[in-house]
Design a protein around this motif. Sequence first.
Motif, PDB file in Angstrom:
ATOM      1  N   GLU A  87       5.252  -0.769 -16.692  1.00  0.00           N
ATOM      2  CA  GLU A  87       3.894  -0.961 -17.705  1.00  0.00           C
ATOM      3  C   GLU A  87       2.747  -1.243 -16.499  1.00  0.00           C
ATOM      4  N   MET A  88       3.066  -2.119 -15.471  1.00  0.00           N
ATOM      5  CA  MET A  88       2.096  -2.416 -14.425  1.00  0.00           C
ATOM      6  C   MET A  88       1.746  -1.081 -13.834  1.00  0.00           C
ATOM      7  N   LEU A  89       2.734  -0.317 -13.533  1.00  0.00           N
ATOM      8  CA  LEU A  89       2.540   0.926 -12.577  1.00  0.00           C
ATOM      9  C   LEU A  89       1.569   1.813 -13.767  1.00  0.00           C
ATOM     10  N   ARG A  90       1.622   1.812 -14.927  1.00  0.00           N
ATOM     11  CA  ARG A  90       0.628   2.458 -15.669  1.00  0.00           C
ATOM     12  C   ARG A  90      -0.755   2.394 -15.562  1.00  0.00           C
ATOM     13  N   THR A  91      -1.285   1.010 -15.300  1.00  0.00           N
ATOM     14  CA  THR A  91      -2.354   0.616 -14.947  1.00  0.00           C
ATOM     15  C   THR A  91      -2.959   1.096 -13.853  1.00  0.00           C
ATOM     16  N   HIS A  92      -2.221   1.763 -12.760  1.00  0.00           N
ATOM     17  CA  HIS A  92      -2.657   2.066 -11.713  1.00  0.00           C
ATOM     18  C   HIS A  92      -2.526   3.564 -11.444  1.00  0.00           C
ATOM     19  N   LEU A  93      -2.426   4.383 -12.314  1.00  0.00           N
ATOM     20  CA  LEU A  93      -2.145   5.763 -12.605  1.00  0.00           C
ATOM     21  C   LEU A  93      -3.475   6.379 -11.860  1.00  0.00           C
ATOM     22  N   GLY A  94      -3.284   7.372 -10.994  1.00  0.00           N
ATOM     23  CA  GLY A  94      -4.372   7.934 -10.537  1.00  0.00           C
ATOM     24  C   GLY A  94      -4.907   7.476  -9.126  1.00  0.00           C
ATOM     25  N   LYS A  95      -4.442   6.195  -8.855  1.00  0.00           N
ATOM     26  CA  LYS A  95      -4.731   5.688  -7.703  1.00  0.00           C
ATOM     27  C   LYS A  95      -3.779   6.406  -6.310  1.00  0.00           C
ATOM     28  N   PRO A  96      -4.153   6.013  -5.089  1.00  0.00           N
ATOM     29  CA  PRO A  96      -3.245   6.736  -4.071  1.00  0.00           C
ATOM     30  C   PRO A  96      -2.244   5.447  -4.026  1.00  0.00           C
ATOM     31  N   LEU A  97      -1.217   6.259  -3.646  1.00  0.00           N
ATOM     32  CA  LEU A  97       0.258   5.497  -3.786  1.00  0.00           C
ATOM     33  C   LEU A  97       0.141   4.162  -2.661  1.00  0.00           C
ATOM     34  N   THR A  98      -0.671   4.227  -1.947  1.00  0.00           N
ATOM     35  CA  THR A  98      -0.734   2.898  -0.695  1.00  0.00           C
ATOM     36  C   THR A  98      -1.788   2.029  -1.496  1.00  0.00           C
ATOM     37  N   LYS A  99      -2.145   2.380  -2.656  1.00  0.00           N
ATOM     38  CA  LYS A  99      -3.308   1.353  -3.338  1.00  0.00           C
ATOM     39  C   LYS A  99      -2.367   0.693  -4.582  1.00  0.00           C
ATOM     40  N   VAL A 100      -1.084   1.320  -4.828  1.00  0.00           N
ATOM     41  CA  VAL A 100      -0.594   0.845  -6.117  1.00  0.00           C
ATOM     42  C   VAL A 100       0.504  -0.225  -5.552  1.00  0.00           C
ATOM     43  N   PRO A 101       0.525  -1.080  -6.555  1.00  0.00           N
ATOM     44  CA  PRO A 101       1.229  -2.304  -6.261  1.00  0.00           C
ATOM     45  C   PRO A 101       2.804  -1.943  -6.124  1.00  0.00           C
ATOM     46  N   ASP A 102       3.771  -2.650  -5.329  1.00  0.00           N
ATOM     47  CA  ASP A 102       4.993  -2.512  -5.056  1.00  0.00           C
ATOM     48  C   ASP A 102       5.427  -2.857  -6.602  1.00  0.00           C
TER      49      ASP A 102
ATOM     50  N   GLU B 218      16.006  10.834  15.458  1.00  0.00           N
ATOM     51  CA  GLU B 218      15.029  10.729  16.176  1.00  0.00           C
ATOM     52  C   GLU B 218      13.915  11.410  15.724  1.00  0.00           C
ATOM     53  N   TYR B 219      12.781  10.460  15.412  1.00  0.00           N
ATOM     54  CA  TYR B 219      11.574  10.990  14.648  1.00  0.00           C
ATOM     55  C   TYR B 219      10.437  10.096  14.958  1.00  0.00           C
ATOM     56  N   GLU B 220       9.229  10.672  14.537  1.00  0.00           N
ATOM     57  CA  GLU B 220       8.039   9.621  14.382  1.00  0.00           C
ATOM     58  C   GLU B 220       7.746   9.684  13.007  1.00  0.00           C
ATOM     59  N   PHE B 221       7.286   8.627  12.353  1.00  0.00           N
ATOM     60  CA  PHE B 221       6.616   8.467  11.108  1.00  0.00           C
ATOM     61  C   PHE B 221       5.446   8.397  11.216  1.00  0.00           C
ATOM     62  N   ALA B 222       4.768   9.207   9.970  1.00  0.00           N
ATOM     63  CA  ALA B 222       3.451   9.182   9.987  1.00  0.00           C
ATOM     64  C   ALA B 222       2.999   9.036   8.465  1.00  0.00           C
ATOM     65  N   SER B 223       2.063   8.347   8.239  1.00  0.00           N
ATOM     66  CA  SER B 223       1.512   8.061   6.900  1.00  0.00           C
ATOM     67  C   SER B 223       0.128   9.056   6.724  1.00  0.00           C
ATOM     68  N   SER B 224      -0.162   9.510   5.683  1.00  0.00           N
ATOM     69  CA  SER B 224      -1.120  10.374   5.219  1.00  0.00           C
ATOM     70  C   SER B 224      -2.344   9.342   5.173  1.00  0.00           C
ATOM     71  N   THR B 225      -2.319   8.187   4.779  1.00  0.00           N
ATOM     72  CA  THR B 225      -3.297   7.309   4.293  1.00  0.00           C
ATOM     73  C   THR B 225      -3.793   6.777   5.924  1.00  0.00           C
ATOM     74  N   GLU B 226      -2.982   6.422   6.701  1.00  0.00           N
ATOM     75  CA  GLU B 226      -3.476   6.098   7.979  1.00  0.00           C
ATOM     76  C   GLU B 226      -4.197   7.243   8.717  1.00  0.00           C
ATOM     77  N   TYR B 227      -3.510   8.352   8.741  1.00  0.00           N
ATOM     78  CA  TYR B 227      -4.229   9.705   9.458  1.00  0.00           C
ATOM     79  C   TYR B 227      -5.495   9.896   8.823  1.00  0.00           C
ATOM     80  N   TYR B 228      -5.659   9.971   7.596  1.00  0.00           N
ATOM     81  CA  TYR B 228      -6.842  10.145   6.959  1.00  0.00           C
ATOM     82  C   TYR B 228      -8.090   8.938   7.332  1.00  0.00           C
ATOM     83  N   ALA B 229      -7.496   7.594   7.281  1.00  0.00           N
ATOM     84  CA  ALA B 229      -8.468   6.468   7.465  1.00  0.00           C
ATOM     85  C   ALA B 229      -8.660   6.532   9.064  1.00  0.00           C
ATOM     86  N   SER B 230      -7.849   6.794   9.618  1.00  0.00           N
ATOM     87  CA  SER B 230      -8.370   6.725  11.458  1.00  0.00           C
ATOM     88  C   SER B 230      -8.987   7.798  11.870  1.00  0.00           C
TER      89      SER B 230
END
Length: 551
Positions: free
Chosen positions: A109-124, A151-163
């Motif tokens: 129910e909590m998640l339904r109130t955040h539909l449409g928002k970026p996943l990094t703006k939806v509460p855990d 062996e990898y490097e992690f990348a976040s779309s949110t961080e790459y866009y914002a930076s």
Amino acid sequence: MTTASRDALELTPEVMEAAAESKAWPFEEARKIVKRYEGTSFPDTVLFETGYGPSGLPHIGTFGEVARTSMVRHAFRVLTEDRIKTKILCFSDDMDGLRKVPDNVPNKEMLRTHLGKPLTKVPDPFSNEYPSFGAANNARLRAFLDQFGFEYEFASSTEYYASGRFDEMLLTMLERYDAVMDIMLPSLREERAQTYSPFLPIHPKTGVVMQVPLEERKVDAGTIVWRDPDNGELFETAVTGGHCKLQWKPDWAMRWAALGVDYEMSGKDLIDSVKLAAQICTALGKKPPEGFNYELFLDENGQKISKSKGNGLTIDEWLSYAPTESLSLYMFQKPKAAKKLYFDVIPRAVDEYYTFLSAYDRQDWKNRLGNPVWHIHDGTPPAMALPVPFALLLNLVSASNAQNTDVLWGFISRYAPGVTPQTHPELDRLTGYALRYFEDFVKPSKAFRAPDDVEREALAGINDALAALPADADGEAIQNAILDVARSNERYQDHKRKSPNGGPGVSVAFFQMLYQVLLGQERGPRFGSFAALYGIAETRALITAALDGEL
């Protein structure tokens, strides 16, 4: 299990010759990247990418993509004699809007109130441990990849866009908007094409990722003008700085172009999307990456596994019942063939892994480079010997009703003197897996059946044959004694097969009968090997119980 470490792989002329000719699919894929730079120089870093959508919990398909990409990367390093720097970038599309609530998460129910928002703006929804739903799922993915040793490097779309890392290519896409639309519009339904835009502005008031048509493009200003469909309010949004993201196909292409991705694989269901993204990447002035399309994993009902549905096996579920190497093997084998991914495949994958491992030292380099364990262990598989296969352990648990590993080790140590948990720690680990797997999947489905008159005669004959053998008879002697009984029984004679003496062979139905009547299962490993491990006296007691109706 005895284990010995190996030295780091030496790229000797013999290894290099075998690599150049290897038909193993990671080498075939790696040659695409070598050919990509034929006649020119390699970049500072050859970039391998794998994408992940954190709208649901990580599943085995996600892990498989990283595992397979790692295998191609290692093959490339061998082909280029490890002279070229390489990197795997695990990219999370965590700026995507939450389109629906996954079936397998709490606090729906909590998640339904955040539909449409970026996943990094939806509460855990799981806890307050992470700042967002996207961050929580990213952490789960990274924890497993770290546990496995990738062996990898992690990348976040949110961080790459914002930076601003994507700013230059976003402005290029704004400038070449018409070319991108010419590629995308023919692929869309007419209704969607009427309002489609590759740019998705983030609503400055609600934070929702907006899918709206553009009123205007201002290339010089680097902005788009759009209207709120609910109240008609007009907004002008910069396409840079994280104020706007792209629809996923243009986003994929933009990422390839901005980062210079050289290789990325994807599922067969994305073949058309790969083609579109490649065209857009080219329109942006960059070369699309190499790659191939693997077949999808299916659940036990033949349906595609989905992270939002939660069907099929999860990473944690597989690793509760089997070592990680068995999962890597399953990913290596036939990547272009559809495979069901459910609990029944685990025992076979475990035993196949150890079979390949035991064969490795007997092989020449041509066959070693085609052996899955070479790719699983980056060219340095451990030297191991497994005295008891996993399938046999499962049947030992089934027959003995063992509740702990101590009971199993009593049988194992008698079967293989000198073998202990201390000398063979990997086998000790497998006993724990066998107990868990049996308890959760074998025991609930056990169904004994009473033997008919012909079967009773065969079982009595086996009992007598076993009684005539020495107590320490090996699996081969026991198997031959059992086969002699089967050959003398007309029901179980298979005249299409031949026995060593030229007579009829033995029908598969004979062994099905043994497992159904004695263990309450449909199938099992070689029965002679099982009886040797379980013990002749114990096997005879099992037969007596079946004849007396006590199973």
